[in-house]
Scaffold this motif. Sequence first.
Motif, PDB file in Angstrom:
ATOM      1  N   LYS A 125       0.840  -1.191   0.000  1.00  0.00           N
ATOM      2  CA  LYS A 125       0.000   0.000   0.000  1.00  0.00           C
ATOM      3  C   LYS A 125       0.876   1.241   0.000  1.00  0.00           C
ATOM      4  O   LYS A 125       1.858   1.313   0.698  1.00  0.00           O
ATOM      5  CB  LYS A 125      -0.876   0.010   1.245  1.00  0.00           C
ATOM      6  CG  LYS A 125      -1.809  -1.156   1.313  1.00  0.00           C
ATOM      7  CD  LYS A 125      -2.527  -1.130   2.628  1.00  0.00           C
ATOM      8  CE  LYS A 125      -2.334  -2.475   3.246  1.00  0.00           C
ATOM      9  NZ  LYS A 125      -2.118  -2.535   4.602  1.00  0.00           N
ATOM     10  N   ASN A 126       0.431   2.218  -0.800  1.00  0.00           N
ATOM     11  CA  ASN A 126       1.102   3.518  -0.840  1.00  0.00           C
ATOM     12  C   ASN A 126       2.615   3.376  -0.958  1.00  0.00           C
ATOM     13  O   ASN A 126       3.371   3.929  -0.181  1.00  0.00           O
ATOM     14  CB  ASN A 126       0.759   4.352   0.388  1.00  0.00           C
ATOM     15  CG  ASN A 126      -0.686   4.715   0.417  1.00  0.00           C
ATOM     16  OD1 ASN A 126      -1.282   4.946  -0.628  1.00  0.00           O
ATOM     17  ND2 ASN A 126      -1.271   4.764   1.587  1.00  0.00           N
ATOM     18  N   GLY A 165       2.370  13.896   4.051  1.00  0.00           N
ATOM     19  CA  GLY A 165       3.188  12.838   4.611  1.00  0.00           C
ATOM     20  C   GLY A 165       4.432  12.524   3.806  1.00  0.00           C
ATOM     21  O   GLY A 165       4.566  12.909   2.647  1.00  0.00           O
ATOM     22  N   ARG A 182      -0.086  15.072  -1.840  1.00  0.00           N
ATOM     23  CA  ARG A 182      -0.465  14.234  -0.696  1.00  0.00           C
ATOM     24  C   ARG A 182       0.334  14.651   0.526  1.00  0.00           C
ATOM     25  O   ARG A 182       1.494  15.017   0.419  1.00  0.00           O
ATOM     26  CB  ARG A 182      -0.161  12.746  -0.982  1.00  0.00           C
ATOM     27  CG  ARG A 182      -0.841  12.150  -2.166  1.00  0.00           C
ATOM     28  CD  ARG A 182      -2.167  11.470  -1.874  1.00  0.00           C
ATOM     29  NE  ARG A 182      -2.262  10.627  -0.723  1.00  0.00           N
ATOM     30  CZ  ARG A 182      -2.133   9.305  -0.717  1.00  0.00           C
ATOM     31  NH1 ARG A 182      -1.836   8.663  -1.831  1.00  0.00           N
ATOM     32  NH2 ARG A 182      -2.292   8.629   0.395  1.00  0.00           N
ATOM     33  N   SER A 192       5.915   3.254   4.444  1.00  0.00           N
ATOM     34  CA  SER A 192       5.004   3.968   3.555  1.00  0.00           C
ATOM     35  C   SER A 192       4.331   5.140   4.262  1.00  0.00           C
ATOM     36  O   SER A 192       4.432   5.285   5.478  1.00  0.00           O
ATOM     37  CB  SER A 192       3.919   3.009   3.039  1.00  0.00           C
ATOM     38  OG  SER A 192       4.493   2.036   2.205  1.00  0.00           O
ATOM     39  N   LEU A 193       3.600   5.938   3.486  1.00  0.00           N
ATOM     40  CA  LEU A 193       2.899   7.099   4.044  1.00  0.00           C
ATOM     41  C   LEU A 193       1.915   6.711   5.142  1.00  0.00           C
ATOM     42  O   LEU A 193       1.667   7.486   6.062  1.00  0.00           O
ATOM     43  CB  LEU A 193       2.155   7.854   2.937  1.00  0.00           C
ATOM     44  CG  LEU A 193       2.999   8.428   1.798  1.00  0.00           C
ATOM     45  CD1 LEU A 193       2.104   9.189   0.828  1.00  0.00           C
ATOM     46  CD2 LEU A 193       4.113   9.300   2.296  1.00  0.00           C
ATOM     47  N   ASP A 194       1.356   5.498   5.045  1.00  0.00           N
ATOM     48  CA  ASP A 194       0.388   5.054   6.056  1.00  0.00           C
ATOM     49  C   ASP A 194       1.050   4.408   7.274  1.00  0.00           C
ATOM     50  O   ASP A 194       0.378   3.915   8.165  1.00  0.00           O
ATOM     51  CB  ASP A 194      -0.632   4.101   5.440  1.00  0.00           C
ATOM     52  CG  ASP A 194      -0.022   2.787   4.967  1.00  0.00           C
ATOM     53  OD1 ASP A 194       1.209   2.558   5.149  1.00  0.00           O
ATOM     54  OD2 ASP A 194      -0.759   1.964   4.391  1.00  0.00           O
ATOM     55  N   GLY A 195       2.392   4.390   7.302  1.00  0.00           N
ATOM     56  CA  GLY A 195       3.121   3.832   8.440  1.00  0.00           C
ATOM     57  C   GLY A 195       3.459   2.361   8.328  1.00  0.00           C
ATOM     58  O   GLY A 195       4.152   1.821   9.189  1.00  0.00           O
ATOM     59  N   SER A 196       2.989   1.679   7.268  1.00  0.00           N
ATOM     60  CA  SER A 196       3.295   0.261   7.117  1.00  0.00           C
ATOM     61  C   SER A 196       4.717   0.079   6.571  1.00  0.00           C
ATOM     62  O   SER A 196       5.215   0.894   5.803  1.00  0.00           O
ATOM     63  CB  SER A 196       2.285  -0.407   6.179  1.00  0.00           C
ATOM     64  OG  SER A 196       2.353   0.156   4.879  1.00  0.00           O
TER      65      SER A 196
END
Length: 120
Positions: A2-3, A108, A106, A32-36
């Motif tokens: 993701k992302n 982040g 975006r 990633s931007l979502d922290g994953s």
Amino acid sequence: MKNLLLCVSLAIGFSAGAQGRDIRFYAAEGVSLDGSEYHGTAYIEKTADHTCRIVWRIEQSDFEGVCMWYEGVLSVSFAAYGYVGMVIYKVNTDGSMQGAWTYADRDGLGTETLTPITGD
């Protein structure tokens, strides 16, 4: 992944790769931007004195970008998941690279480390 945005850094002086091309291979680890977290591989192929192309393989997906090296910094432009993105890497003396990346418009930042894969 993701992302995902992956970028690779162009190290000073490429090694001769397959079929006489200048190619370097890297292990890629990042957030990633979502922290994953993500893990994969990347290779960079020198195309001219200061330019290159990069391909990342993350979770069985390939991502491509174009890059430019200047004074110890590698800048990469790429497209992924319908977004345009960029990565900026600092090239370390051991050939590894540390960078930050984002997508256009975006919030982040993601981070990524590229570590050379040697044939040892």
